[in-house]
Design a protein around this motif. Structure first.
Motif, PDB file in Angstrom:
ATOM      1  N   VAL A  56       0.868  -1.174   0.000  1.00 53.96           N
ATOM      2  CA  VAL A  56       0.000   0.000   0.000  1.00 53.96           C
ATOM      3  C   VAL A  56       0.908   1.228   0.000  1.00 53.96           C
ATOM      4  O   VAL A  56       1.539   1.546   1.013  1.00 53.96           O
ATOM      5  CB  VAL A  56      -0.940   0.029   1.219  1.00 53.96           C
ATOM      6  N   ASP A  57       1.002   1.875  -1.163  1.00 50.11           N
ATOM      7  CA  ASP A  57       1.838   3.059  -1.303  1.00 50.11           C
ATOM      8  C   ASP A  57       1.094   4.244  -0.712  1.00 50.11           C
ATOM      9  O   ASP A  57       0.119   4.727  -1.283  1.00 50.11           O
ATOM     10  CB  ASP A  57       2.161   3.286  -2.782  1.00 50.11           C
ATOM     11  N   ASP A  58       1.584   4.719   0.425  1.00 49.10           N
ATOM     12  CA  ASP A  58       0.884   5.744   1.175  1.00 49.10           C
ATOM     13  C   ASP A  58       1.330   7.147   0.748  1.00 49.10           C
ATOM     14  O   ASP A  58       1.886   7.911   1.524  1.00 49.10           O
ATOM     15  CB  ASP A  58       1.143   5.532   2.676  1.00 49.10           C
ATOM     16  N   GLY A  59       1.064   7.464  -0.535  1.00 48.33           N
ATOM     17  CA  GLY A  59       1.384   8.784  -1.043  1.00 48.33           C
ATOM     18  C   GLY A  59       2.857   9.031  -1.269  1.00 48.33           C
ATOM     19  O   GLY A  59       3.318  10.176  -1.148  1.00 48.33           O
ATOM     20  N   SER A  60       3.610   7.990  -1.615  1.00 44.51           N
ATOM     21  CA  SER A  60       5.049   8.146  -1.849  1.00 44.51           C
ATOM     22  C   SER A  60       5.315   9.012  -3.077  1.00 44.51           C
ATOM     23  O   SER A  60       4.503   9.068  -4.004  1.00 44.51           O
ATOM     24  CB  SER A  60       5.704   6.776  -2.058  1.00 44.51           C
ATOM     25  N   LEU A  82      -1.827   9.159   4.066  1.00 42.17           N
ATOM     26  CA  LEU A  82      -2.874   9.021   5.081  1.00 42.17           C
ATOM     27  C   LEU A  82      -2.332   8.561   6.423  1.00 42.17           C
ATOM     28  O   LEU A  82      -3.035   8.608   7.419  1.00 42.17           O
ATOM     29  CB  LEU A  82      -3.939   8.022   4.606  1.00 42.17           C
ATOM     30  N   GLY A  83      -1.095   8.082   6.430  1.00 46.18           N
ATOM     31  CA  GLY A  83      -0.559   7.475   7.636  1.00 46.18           C
ATOM     32  C   GLY A  83      -0.810   5.977   7.622  1.00 46.18           C
ATOM     33  O   GLY A  83      -1.573   5.448   6.804  1.00 46.18           O
ATOM     34  N   MET A  88      -3.430   0.835   6.210  1.00 46.48           N
ATOM     35  CA  MET A  88      -3.836  -0.504   6.621  1.00 46.48           C
ATOM     36  C   MET A  88      -5.340  -0.715   6.465  1.00 46.48           C
ATOM     37  O   MET A  88      -5.778  -1.821   6.146  1.00 46.48           O
ATOM     38  CB  MET A  88      -3.418  -0.763   8.070  1.00 46.48           C
ATOM     39  N   ARG A  89      -6.142   0.327   6.668  1.00 45.82           N
ATOM     40  CA  ARG A  89      -7.579   0.145   6.416  1.00 45.82           C
ATOM     41  C   ARG A  89      -7.819  -0.227   4.954  1.00 45.82           C
ATOM     42  O   ARG A  89      -8.626  -1.104   4.645  1.00 45.82           O
ATOM     43  CB  ARG A  89      -8.382   1.399   6.773  1.00 45.82           C
ATOM     44  N   PRO A 189      -8.920   2.433  12.856  1.00 47.85           N
ATOM     45  CA  PRO A 189      -8.672   3.864  13.100  1.00 47.85           C
ATOM     46  C   PRO A 189      -7.639   4.429  12.129  1.00 47.85           C
ATOM     47  O   PRO A 189      -6.511   3.937  12.054  1.00 47.85           O
ATOM     48  CB  PRO A 189      -8.151   3.889  14.549  1.00 47.85           C
ATOM     49  N   ALA A 190      -8.010   5.439  11.391  1.00 48.77           N
ATOM     50  CA  ALA A 190      -7.117   6.012  10.378  1.00 48.77           C
ATOM     51  C   ALA A 190      -6.420   7.267  10.858  1.00 48.77           C
ATOM     52  O   ALA A 190      -5.478   7.731  10.216  1.00 48.77           O
ATOM     53  CB  ALA A 190      -7.909   6.334   9.110  1.00 48.77           C
ATOM     54  N   GLU A 191      -6.846   7.818  11.995  1.00 44.45           N
ATOM     55  CA  GLU A 191      -6.214   9.035  12.478  1.00 44.45           C
ATOM     56  C   GLU A 191      -4.826   8.722  13.039  1.00 44.45           C
ATOM     57  O   GLU A 191      -4.451   7.565  13.216  1.00 44.45           O
ATOM     58  CB  GLU A 191      -7.070   9.730  13.547  1.00 44.45           C
ATOM     59  N   TYR A 192      -4.059   9.765  13.332  1.00 40.61           N
ATOM     60  CA  TYR A 192      -2.690   9.620  13.805  1.00 40.61           C
ATOM     61  C   TYR A 192      -2.630   8.731  15.027  1.00 40.61           C
ATOM     62  O   TYR A 192      -3.362   8.926  15.988  1.00 40.61           O
ATOM     63  CB  TYR A 192      -2.124  11.009  14.138  1.00 40.61           C
ATOM     64  N   LEU A 193      -1.775   7.710  14.990  1.00 39.41           N
ATOM     65  CA  LEU A 193      -1.545   6.738  16.045  1.00 39.41           C
ATOM     66  C   LEU A 193      -2.691   5.743  16.209  1.00 39.41           C
ATOM     67  O   LEU A 193      -2.631   4.870  17.073  1.00 39.41           O
ATOM     68  CB  LEU A 193      -1.270   7.422  17.397  1.00 39.41           C
TER      69      LEU A 193
END
Length: 262
Positions: A56-60, A82-83, A88-89, A189-193
């Motif tokens: 999952v390329d997270d905006g690279s 997205l972090g 992972m979601r 949970p997609a928010e930070y941490l």
């Protein structure tokens, strides 16, 4: 020898791990990991032959997606960063749509040993979430000072929430069984941490069983670490705050069969 993990009684690893079946998907969330990805994917091919892999390329912005495709693995390319939680979601949703019942998260920087993946999968026969823990009697990883205190606090609180002893609740090396995959595909949970402490709170509050196994962490294969010791300490302080927020936040219990209609 551990029959599925290739681990000898002294804790050392054999050269090749047991094969995994088609239910298993290894997900690598990756953000600018072009240098490390070829090494990590080569190790997965060597030690986990035939396993399904998703990057999952997270905006690279370094060509990580193109490199992963050139190495013959499936890729989800997110339009912006997205972090880890958001990545992972997306990975869990992909697994659900493709019929994979088990997801194992592996870092794209090479710190996680693919030979431990079958051990995580084996433990999922009796658990819904399995954490590859750095502080469970395996390996030499140590944390000192404020980082150690924060990790101790997180582990103590989450052990009570999950009704089991946990020692490394911020580890990103973890596996999810069928019930967890169904839940996380829509509610991770997609928010930070959120990918670490809050996901464990979510799992525990929905009746999922959480366990851990001891693993050894390695130095990253290539590239630069995203966190300095100071940043890592700040990260853990924020993780404690995120835990407090997630515990205070009122969440209704989610029925897995209702996840698909959320």
């Amino acid at each position: 020898m551990d029959r599925a993990g290739g681990r000898l009684l002294d804790g050392s690893l054999t050269a090749v791990s047991a094969p995994l079946d088609a239910r298993v998907l290894v997900v690598l969330p990756a953000w600018n990991e072009r240098e490390a990805l070829p090494i990590v994917l080569a190790e997965i091919r060597e030690h986990l032959p035939g396993v399904a892999v998703l990057v999952v390329d997270d905006g690279s912005h370094d060509g990580s997606s193109a490199l992963a495709r050139a190495n013959g693995v499936d890729v989800l390319q997110l339009p912006f960063n997205l972090g880890v939680g958001g990545a992972m979601r997306a990975g869990f949703r992909y697994a659900l749509e493709q019929g994979h019942e088990i997801v194992v998260q592996v870092d794209a920087d090479g710190q996680h040993d693919p030979r431990d993946v079958p051990r995580i999968v084996e433990r999922l026969a009796d658990a819904d979430v399995v954490i590859g823990a750095r502080f469970a009697g395996t390996g030499q990883y140590e944390a000192r000072g404020p980082r150690r205190w924060a990790m101790w606090l997180l582990a103590g609180v989450l052990s009570r929430v999950a009704s089991t002893r946990l020692t490394d609740t911020t580890s990103g090396f973890r596996g999810a069984g069928p019930r967890a995959v169904e839940l996380f595909a829509f509610h991770y949970p997609a928010e930070y941490l959120g990918d670490t402490v809050e996901s464990l709170v979510l799992a525990a509050r929905n009746g999922l069983r959480i366990e851990q196994i001891g693993v050894s962490m390695r130095e990253r294969s290539a590239g630069r670490p995203s966190q300095s010791p100071f940043k890592a300490t700040v990260y853990l302080a924020r993780a404690c705050l995120a835990l407090a927020v997630s515990l205070l936040r009122r969440r209704e219990r989610i029925v897995p069969s209702e996840a698909a209609v959320v």
